[in-house]
Design an enzyme around this catalytic site. Structure first.
Site, PDB file in Angstrom:
ATOM      1  N   HIS A 203     -66.002  19.910  54.428  1.00 16.45           N
ATOM      2  CA  HIS A 203     -64.530  20.334  54.470  1.00 16.45           C
ATOM      3  C   HIS A 203     -64.430  21.680  54.963  1.00 16.45           C
ATOM      4  O   HIS A 203     -63.360  22.487  55.051  1.00 16.45           O
ATOM      5  CB  HIS A 203     -64.021  20.489  52.967  1.00 16.45           C
ATOM      6  CG  HIS A 203     -64.801  21.557  52.183  1.00 16.45           C
ATOM      7  ND1 HIS A 203     -66.133  21.584  51.792  1.00 16.45           N
ATOM      8  CD2 HIS A 203     -63.981  22.812  51.779  1.00 16.45           C
ATOM      9  CE1 HIS A 203     -66.324  22.660  51.324  1.00 16.45           C
ATOM     10  NE2 HIS A 203     -65.032  23.419  51.017  1.00 16.45           N
TER      11      HIS A 203
HETATM   12  C1  UD1 Z   1     -60.833  26.218  49.346  1.00 15.40           C
HETATM   13  C2  UD1 Z   1     -61.504  27.374  49.803  1.00 15.40           C
HETATM   14  C3  UD1 Z   1     -63.030  27.069  50.181  1.00 15.40           C
HETATM   15  C4  UD1 Z   1     -63.686  26.410  49.018  1.00 15.40           C
HETATM   16  C5  UD1 Z   1     -62.778  25.031  48.874  1.00 15.40           C
HETATM   17  C6  UD1 Z   1     -63.337  24.454  47.787  1.00 15.40           C
HETATM   18  C7  UD1 Z   1     -60.404  29.501  50.726  1.00 15.40           C
HETATM   19  C8  UD1 Z   1     -60.009  30.156  52.029  1.00 15.40           C
HETATM   20  N1  UD1 Z   1     -61.115  28.320  50.928  1.00 15.40           N
HETATM   21  O1  UD1 Z   1     -60.779  25.543  50.805  1.00 15.40           O
HETATM   22  O2  UD1 Z   1     -63.867  28.399  50.310  1.00 15.40           O
HETATM   23  O3  UD1 Z   1     -64.849  25.879  49.442  1.00 15.40           O
HETATM   24  O4  UD1 Z   1     -61.254  25.550  48.602  1.00 15.40           O
HETATM   25  O5  UD1 Z   1     -62.740  23.087  47.584  1.00 15.40           O
HETATM   26  O6  UD1 Z   1     -59.809  29.767  50.002  1.00 15.40           O
HETATM   27  N2  UD1 Z   1     -55.038  20.130  49.967  1.00 15.40           N
HETATM   28  C9  UD1 Z   1     -54.447  19.055  48.973  1.00 15.40           C
HETATM   29  N3  UD1 Z   1     -54.590  19.188  47.722  1.00 15.40           N
HETATM   30  C10 UD1 Z   1     -55.060  20.312  47.111  1.00 15.40           C
HETATM   31  C11 UD1 Z   1     -55.554  21.333  47.701  1.00 15.40           C
HETATM   32  C12 UD1 Z   1     -55.603  21.274  49.127  1.00 15.40           C
HETATM   33  O7  UD1 Z   1     -54.009  18.280  49.753  1.00 15.40           O
HETATM   34  O8  UD1 Z   1     -55.035  20.092  45.672  1.00 15.40           O
HETATM   35  C13 UD1 Z   1     -55.210  20.109  51.187  1.00 15.40           C
HETATM   36  C14 UD1 Z   1     -53.912  20.775  51.685  1.00 15.40           C
HETATM   37  O9  UD1 Z   1     -53.683  20.228  53.000  1.00 15.40           O
HETATM   38  C15 UD1 Z   1     -54.477  22.244  52.422  1.00 15.40           C
HETATM   39  C16 UD1 Z   1     -55.914  21.876  52.596  1.00 15.40           C
HETATM   40  O10 UD1 Z   1     -56.314  20.781  51.617  1.00 15.40           O
HETATM   41  O11 UD1 Z   1     -54.019  22.577  53.324  1.00 15.40           O
HETATM   42  C17 UD1 Z   1     -56.736  22.983  52.160  1.00 15.40           C
HETATM   43  O12 UD1 Z   1     -56.554  23.503  50.993  1.00 15.40           O
HETATM   44  P1  UD1 Z   1     -56.962  25.071  50.765  1.00 15.40           P
HETATM   45  O13 UD1 Z   1     -56.877  25.503  49.318  1.00 15.40           O
HETATM   46  O14 UD1 Z   1     -56.118  25.992  51.700  1.00 15.40           O
HETATM   47  O15 UD1 Z   1     -58.436  25.295  51.339  1.00 15.40           O
HETATM   48  P2  UD1 Z   1     -59.805  24.511  51.211  1.00 15.40           P
HETATM   49  O16 UD1 Z   1     -60.107  23.782  52.174  1.00 15.40           O
HETATM   50  O17 UD1 Z   1     -59.498  23.436  49.821  1.00 15.40           O
END
Ligand code: UD1
Length: 358
Positions: A203
């Site tokens: 991821h």
């Molecule tokens: C975040 C953390 C990362 C951590 C990871 C754990 C930051 C910068 N990154 O990354 O360090 O390793 O969490 O999992 O804080 N999305 C969903 N559903 C959800 C959450 C996210 O569909 O419940 C999708 C969305 O499209 C979103 C993307 O995942 O844009 C990324 O989510 P985000 O929380 O921004 O960062 P992670 O890649 O999850």
């Protein structure tokens, strides 16, 4: 005397780290705020259920967005919350956007901050987590570190040594506390998985955001699947690019939805090897003795290499390294110091002494 604490959580790994800390401080007046950075049931609620954590007192519901948008939304929500409830100490976890947002808001409101998992450094400022870690540590009054070298990193950045407390690893507390619940056979049956498999998670933005890079990664993952079945619970971040690149078109690739904590670690425990770019999984495989190939140029957790099963690999090195891991039998028997299941209690002891409760 300080008695009211607010824990700020935002993402899956935050919950795993916070569970033993919240449990160990349960005689104090605690509030749990979920920022809503992770919001899907499979990314959040399942973890509260699996870990037996009480529902958060507040959910800010910030959701996804660019870094500025997401961090700012957490800050606005937390400022309101901290002004309303005025905790005596804010506890933040790990290195995600919710972590730095909480530390910044608390510091500006003159509320002391405790950072759980302080001092880790990849020295790679292209990772958003490295930015978040460095800044959070600067703003923290209590820095709880999981491995000894973190104290040196903090000292090099001018953080007074007296703020650093080597307490062990609360993520490992959660792992050890739940060992009896990780039933690989049940997870294999539930998902129709074979006896022998490699488990993968991917991821990191650097691996999955750009379609070209994701496609190259998929080619190498297919190379691993030529050696053994590959099970990959797909994080929402990489889903679109990895599937567009044909991840599930190999007959031995099993794409799963994100798993809850218990099912996921059960699947890790039963794997012949793990391929990942996660931070926490490098630590969990070290304790479970499962070979771990980390597809990254660096790690903020070098103790998982010196004491554990972790090895950094490039895309090109992945398939040969997987072949070697699958053929090998060595299991390192060194456990990182203080990864013994008692970090939460040590953190609580320091907090009590520091706050004058003890
Ligand atoms: C975040 C953390 C990362 C951590 C990871 C754990 C930051 C910068 N990154 O990354 O360090 O390793 O969490 O999992 O804080 N999305 C969903 N559903 C959800 C959450 C996210 O569909 O419940 C999708 C969305 O499209 C979103 C993307 O995942 O844009 C990324 O989510 P985000 O929380 O921004 O960062 P992670 O890649 O999850």
């Amino acid at each position: 005397m300080i008695t009211s604490l607010t824990h700020v959580l935002g993402t899956r790994p935050n919950l795993v780290k916070a569970a033993p800390v919240v449990a160990a401080l349960d005689d104090l007046d605690q509030t749990v705020v979920h920022t809503g950075q992770h919001y899907d049931e499979k990314m959040s609620k399942v973890f509260f259920d699996d870990l037996g954590m009480p529902e958060p007192d507040v959910n800010l519901g910030v959701g996804s967005g660019g870094h500025a948008e997401q961090t700012a939304a957490v800050m606005v929500g937390l400022e309101r919350e901290f002004l309303r409830r005025t905790p005596d100490l804010v506890v933040v976890y790990g290195d995600v956007n919710s972590t730095i947002a909480a530390a910044l808001v608390a510091a500006k409101l003159h509320i002391p901050v405790a950072h759980v998992e302080a001092g880790l450094r990849s020295f790679d400022m292209t990772m958003p987590e490295e930015v978040n870690r460095r800044l959070t540590d600067q703003l923290s009054d209590l820095c709880f570190v999981t491995s000894p070298e973190a104290i040196g990193h903090l000292a090099n950045e001018g953080v007074p040594v007296a703020r650093a407390h080597f307490v062990g690893n609360p993520m490992i507390d959660t792992l050890l506390a739940n060992l009896d619940r990780f039933d690989t056979g049940r997870v294999r049956a539930a998902h129709g998985l074979p006896e022998r498999y490699v488990l993968a998670t991917m991821h990191r933005p650097a691996n999955v955001d750009a379609p070209g890079t994701a496609a190259a990664l998929v080619r190498h993952l297919h190379g691993v699947a030529d050696l053994a079945d590959l099970v990959i619970p797909v994080h929402p971040r990489g889903r679109a690019t990895l599937l567009a690149a044909g991840l599930d078109e190999h007959p031995r690739v099993h794409v799963l939805e994100p798993l809850g904590y218990i099912d996921f670690i059960a699947a890790v425990r039963g794997a012949a090897a793990v391929v990942t770019d996660s931070g926490g999984l490098q630590e969990e495989t070290t304790i479970l003795g499962v070979p771990c190939l980390t597809v990254r140029p660096n790690t903020e957790r070098p103790i998982t290499i010196t004491h554990g099963t972790n090895r950094l690999v490039t895309f090109e090195e992945l398939v040969p390294a997987a072949a070697k891991a699958l053929g090998g039998t060595e299991r390192p028997d060194r456990t990182p110091p203080l990864w013994d299941g008692h970090a939460g209690v040590r953190i609580a002891d320091v907090v009590r002494r520091w706050t004058g409760v003890a």
